[in-house]
Design a protein around this motif. Structure first.
Motif, PDB file in Angstrom:
ATOM      1  N   GLU A  69       0.820  -1.217   0.000  1.00 51.14           N
ATOM      2  CA  GLU A  69       0.000   0.000   0.000  1.00 51.14           C
ATOM      3  C   GLU A  69       0.848   1.258   0.000  1.00 51.14           C
ATOM      4  O   GLU A  69       0.491   2.254  -0.618  1.00 51.14           O
ATOM      5  CB  GLU A  69      -0.958   0.004   1.194  1.00 51.14           C
ATOM      6  CG  GLU A  69      -1.972  -1.138   1.200  1.00 51.14           C
ATOM      7  CD  GLU A  69      -2.796  -1.232  -0.069  1.00 51.14           C
ATOM      8  OE1 GLU A  69      -3.058  -0.198  -0.714  1.00 51.14           O
ATOM      9  OE2 GLU A  69      -3.160  -2.365  -0.433  1.00 51.14           O
ATOM     10  N   HIS A  72       1.773   2.098  -3.471  1.00 51.85           N
ATOM     11  CA  HIS A  72       0.680   2.819  -4.144  1.00 51.85           C
ATOM     12  C   HIS A  72       0.701   4.289  -3.715  1.00 51.85           C
ATOM     13  O   HIS A  72       0.590   5.184  -4.535  1.00 51.85           O
ATOM     14  CB  HIS A  72      -0.686   2.263  -3.713  1.00 51.85           C
ATOM     15  CG  HIS A  72      -1.070   0.968  -4.368  1.00 51.85           C
ATOM     16  ND1 HIS A  72      -0.999   0.766  -5.715  1.00 51.85           N
ATOM     17  CD2 HIS A  72      -1.576  -0.176  -3.852  1.00 51.85           C
ATOM     18  CE1 HIS A  72      -1.437  -0.461  -5.999  1.00 51.85           C
ATOM     19  NE2 HIS A  72      -1.784  -1.052  -4.879  1.00 51.85           N
ATOM     20  N   ASN A 159      -2.867  -9.782  -7.765  1.00 55.22           N
ATOM     21  CA  ASN A 159      -3.266  -8.388  -7.951  1.00 55.22           C
ATOM     22  C   ASN A 159      -3.019  -7.860  -9.351  1.00 55.22           C
ATOM     23  O   ASN A 159      -3.607  -6.866  -9.756  1.00 55.22           O
ATOM     24  CB  ASN A 159      -2.556  -7.499  -6.930  1.00 55.22           C
ATOM     25  CG  ASN A 159      -3.309  -7.459  -5.631  1.00 55.22           C
ATOM     26  OD1 ASN A 159      -4.396  -6.909  -5.552  1.00 55.22           O
ATOM     27  ND2 ASN A 159      -2.761  -8.095  -4.604  1.00 55.22           N
TER      28      ASN A 159
HETATM   29 ZN   LIG Z   1      -2.778  -2.925  -4.616  1.00 51.12          ZN
END
Ligand SMILES: [Zn+2]
Length: 387
Positions: A69, A72, A159
């Motif tokens: 995360e 990201h 993912n």
């Molecule tokens: Zn992700």
């Protein structure tokens, strides 16, 4: 999800929060690893050792999800998108984005950053396991490191599947967005791939349940398929709402035939002469031409009836807040989002302290349901998206 969120700590300046569901998952993973998985991979350890292996695995997974995360978030920030916090849910994490999607390139880079980081973290754990075996020996710790390496590579692989709302689906959406220059079309195409993948997962779940007779795997893949499907659908709805309402100001949907009350009106007067007479559950309170608050049927009903005669509107009204007051030039989509978030049926429209009118949830919803039939493919450049 309606679970309580707890702030765990700060990492790279982001608040890391955990949904209560994550604690449940942490215990479940730890238990599964120490009682079902590790005793098969590495025999002859004590019960205590297996438990420590389970706990270490959970800590490693926590670290892995946060790294994913944070990747990201850092890329989002590089492209001027603000990330408020990182929340751990039962199925991994979400970097919550505030504000608008900037452009296809930023969205693409942000989407692939997560799986790329997971792959890196996976290789790092694998390498650490190899080095550990080389310089010490193969034992419980090397098994945990290897497992974490494998898990991260699996997270990266899952993912990157081009199925919205997974990261790969977001990357696909960014590519379509770039070529078609239309975020709504791009979201639709990406979410169609997401739905197809969701059905594939559900099919695989049935295969596990019926053919292989594997309950746990069947339920797991089924929930995963269901979640991919549900979050893809809601993202498309949100995007369509934005596309249809985004450019429209609140003023377009405003009524100005709203009945107002004065703050020194008694509550019994309010009930007899206003609530019982007009089809309104919420009354703006206006004093000397200025909007000062709002009084609602529900706040009146929560009062002791004996007090209705001597209490005044001023003492039971809610003071002004952005939860129910909006400017006429504000975006109708923003107003709709606020009404949904706070469960409001209407919002007051006010300019320079004076009441101009009101907009209702019902009007916006019926506008949407009509426009979606007529024209749902207007290009939009921006949209607010939760990731
Ligand atoms: Zn992700």
């Amino acid at each position: 999800m309606a679970f309580r969120r707890v702030t765990l700590f700060r990492f790279f300046g982001y608040k890391v929060k955990a949904d209560a569901s994550w604690f449940f998952l942490a215990v479940l993973i730890s238990w599964t690893m120490s009682s079902k998985v590790y005793p098969h991979i590495l025999t002859g350890q004590s019960q205590n050792a297996y438990q420590w292996m389970g706990v270490l695995t959970v800590v490693g997974i926590l670290f892995s999800i946060i790294m994913h995360e944070v990747a990201h978030a850092i890329i989002a920030e590089y492209y001027q998108m603000r990330i408020s916090n990182i929340t751990l849910f039962i199925f991994g994490g979400v970097a919550e984005m505030e504000g608008e999607l900037s452009h296809p390139r930023g969205e693409f880079m942000m989407a692939v950053a997560g799986p790329a980081m997971s792959a890196l973290v996976g290789l790092f754990f694998q390498a650490a396991a190899q080095l550990y075996i080389l310089y010490y020996h193969a034992d419980a710790l090397s098994v945990v490191l290897k497992t974490l390496g494998l898990l991260n590579l699996e997270i990266a692989a899952f993912n990157i599947v081009p199925a919205f709302p997974l990261d790969g689906g977001r990357a696909l959406r960014a590519i379509v967005w770039h070529y078609k220059n239309n975020l709504v079309t791009a979201t639709r195409i990406a979410s169609a791939s997401g739905a197809a993948f969701a059905y594939l997962l559900m099919g695989y779940s049935c295969y596990n349940l019926i053919v292989l007779n594997d309950m746990v795997a069947g339920i797991w893949w089924g929930i995963l398929g269901f979640l991919v499907h549900a979050s893809g659908t809601s993202a498309v709805q949100q995007m369509e709402t934005r596309a249809l309402l985004g450019a429209e100001p609140v003023a377009r949907f405003m009524h100005n035939n709203i009945v107002t009350v004065s703050p020194d009106l008694s509550v019994s007067d309010l009930v007899d002469n206003y609530i019982n007479r007009h089809y309104q559950r919420v009354f703006p309170v206006v004093d000397g031409g200025l909007l000062v608050g709002v009084v609602s049927l529900s706040s009146v009903l929560s009062l002791d009836r004996a007090k209705w005669n001597w209490l005044h509107v001023a003492s039971v009204m809610e003071p002004l807040s952005a939860h129910f007051v909006v400017a006429p030039d504000a975006s109708a989509a923003d107003a709709l989002e606020i009404m949904q978030r706070y469960g409001r049926e209407m919002m007051l429209v006010s300019e320079k302290g004076r009441l101009s009118g009101a907009i209702t949830f019902r009007d916006l919803a019926s506008f949407l349901s009509i426009s979606i039939k007529i024209d749902s493919d207007r290009p939009v450049k921006t949209g607010r998206v939760a990731r």
